[in-house]
Design an enzyme around this catalytic site. Sequence first.
Site, PDB file in Angstrom:
ATOM      1  N   HIS A   1       0.899  -0.984  -0.082  1.00  0.00           N
ATOM      2  CA  HIS A   1      -0.053  -0.069  -0.005  1.00  0.00           C
ATOM      3  C   HIS A   1       1.033   1.314  -0.114  1.00  0.00           C
ATOM      4  O   HIS A   1       2.162   1.028  -0.178  1.00  0.00           O
ATOM      5  CB  HIS A   1      -0.893   0.041   1.199  1.00  0.00           C
ATOM      6  CG  HIS A   1      -0.216  -0.306   2.480  1.00  0.00           C
ATOM      7  ND1 HIS A   1      -0.392  -1.561   3.071  1.00  0.00           N
ATOM      8  CD2 HIS A   1       0.409   0.415   3.483  1.00  0.00           C
ATOM      9  CE1 HIS A   1       0.464  -1.642   3.951  1.00  0.00           C
ATOM     10  NE2 HIS A   1       0.817  -0.377   4.517  1.00  0.00           N
TER      11      HIS A   1
ATOM     12  N   SER B   1      -4.388  -6.049  14.981  1.00  0.00           N
ATOM     13  CA  SER B   1      -3.675  -5.587  15.867  1.00  0.00           C
ATOM     14  C   SER B   1      -2.707  -6.720  16.632  1.00  0.00           C
ATOM     15  O   SER B   1      -2.591  -7.768  16.157  1.00  0.00           O
ATOM     16  CB  SER B   1      -4.296  -4.661  17.272  1.00  0.00           C
ATOM     17  OG  SER B   1      -4.726  -5.698  17.971  1.00  0.00           O
TER      18      SER B   1
ATOM     19  N   HIS C   1      -6.284  -1.925   4.555  1.00  0.00           N
ATOM     20  CA  HIS C   1      -4.827  -2.375   4.808  1.00  0.00           C
ATOM     21  C   HIS C   1      -4.670  -2.761   6.379  1.00  0.00           C
ATOM     22  O   HIS C   1      -3.623  -3.162   6.788  1.00  0.00           O
ATOM     23  CB  HIS C   1      -3.871  -1.287   4.323  1.00  0.00           C
ATOM     24  CG  HIS C   1      -3.339  -0.245   5.537  1.00  0.00           C
ATOM     25  ND1 HIS C   1      -4.386   0.280   6.030  1.00  0.00           N
ATOM     26  CD2 HIS C   1      -2.260   0.236   5.828  1.00  0.00           C
ATOM     27  CE1 HIS C   1      -3.787   1.399   7.091  1.00  0.00           C
ATOM     28  NE2 HIS C   1      -2.576   1.123   6.815  1.00  0.00           N
TER      29      HIS C   1
ATOM     30  N   ALA D   1      -6.946  -2.699  10.355  1.00  0.00           N
ATOM     31  CA  ALA D   1      -7.873  -2.141  11.263  1.00  0.00           C
ATOM     32  C   ALA D   1      -8.241  -0.877  11.255  1.00  0.00           C
ATOM     33  O   ALA D   1      -9.200  -0.399  11.488  1.00  0.00           O
ATOM     34  CB  ALA D   1      -7.788  -2.942  12.849  1.00  0.00           C
TER      35      ALA D   1
END
Length: 474
Positions: A340, A374, A396, A398
């Site tokens: 990304h 996470s 991409h 949380a």
Amino acid sequence: MKTLQITGQDLLAIGYTEGRALGKAMNIANKNIAEEDKGKLMALLTKVLQEPESYVLHEVLSPIARALGAGKPDPNDIIPIKEIGDDYVIYGADHIEEGARKQMATAMRLPVTVAGALMPDAHQGYGLPIGGVLATKNAIIPYGVGVDIGCRMALSVFDITEDFFLQNQAKFKRELIAQTNFGAGGGFKGKDKAEHALLDSADFNITSFIKDMHSKAAKQLGSSGGGNHFVEWGIIEFAEADEALNMPAGKYVALLTHSGSRGFGATIAGHYTRIAKNLCKLPQGAQDLAYLDMNSEAGQEYWLAMNLAGDYASACHDVIHRKLTAAIGGQVLARVENHHNFAWKEMWNGEEVIVHRKGATPAGKGVMGIIPGSMTAPGFLVRGKGAEQSLNSASHGAGRQMSRTAATKNITKAEMSAILKANDVTLIGAGLDEAPMAYKDINKVMAGQTDLVDVVAKFKPKMVRMADDGSRED
């Protein structure tokens, strides 16, 4: 050891006046130009005072020049933007803050914008929001790509069982620490420096600016930086066999990494953002979306530099995965990587456009990607559905629901330890700014993008390493 010290009185004596420019000059002089002797430095600061326009794009001195009034656009030079922005689609709208929406709305007013979308993990950033996807016509926006150019995820799935991991956690931890490097300015020296074919690429000779960064890139190759970057061991579960990956159903040990182009990419981002702002003068509120014409020399330079930074980020992951695979043993059954913070040339409504995905995962039909949660929440191996409305994109991760400052102020070490224990996760490093509670619920984020991706497998973190100092550097 730096002994140089410039005072306000020194600056007043050469013509500076009390105010913002004096403060900037004193701060920058004493922090960033330690190699100059005082006489040379005072002469340089005098030149900045006398000719501020000459220093608007300077790597270090531009803040002083701008504080002196340089670089302020003539009203007649400002590029007008659309009074009403084009429509764009929002996924997971219930969990997206107003700041991100406002930034996206501004991006949709650019004269070069043709389409946009906001992913369910979106939150406010600089220029384009994190989680923003923007298609432009023949233009590229450095802050639409982001500072950590080519930041990516990489996953290696091993023929190692969960039981073996649980019985040998000391070894997995020892090698995780030994084979990785984290932190602001981190890197390797001497025999520890990694080798990779990318370092021999002729693309490092694109410009003298890029060439001058080769040694720093070589030093940091294979390191992970700070911020939310990590290297972690976990257990990935394929509920069903996946023919495309040739993976049978079952649970496997997996290595998951998240990091980008380190100081190399960040320096490229800063350099070309300054150039874009100087060439493309947008109204107040839109200035961080300054763009470069793809037909211009600067636009072509940035495109080549961005792609080199993306390849460099990929090389960093390659080094990390090779080192840990060799250290642990076992066969890699599958490898998936996606990035990304990048821009792609793609087709949209029959014409070529530049699609910026700033914190968004490519999700074209059949395209594999990894969407992490996470340090205690699951991540997902996904396959894109090719949804045109989303510009073939998905989230991409949380996404943050709490700023780093707010997380540090509101989350205690005891609370962080408790959630790690409850999820049976071993953490090495990381500050409170990366606590799991600072992030959105990944399950809600995934629920907001069922039209965009199919879940192939679920990854559960077990042993996570991040920067020891909770560093912000990417």
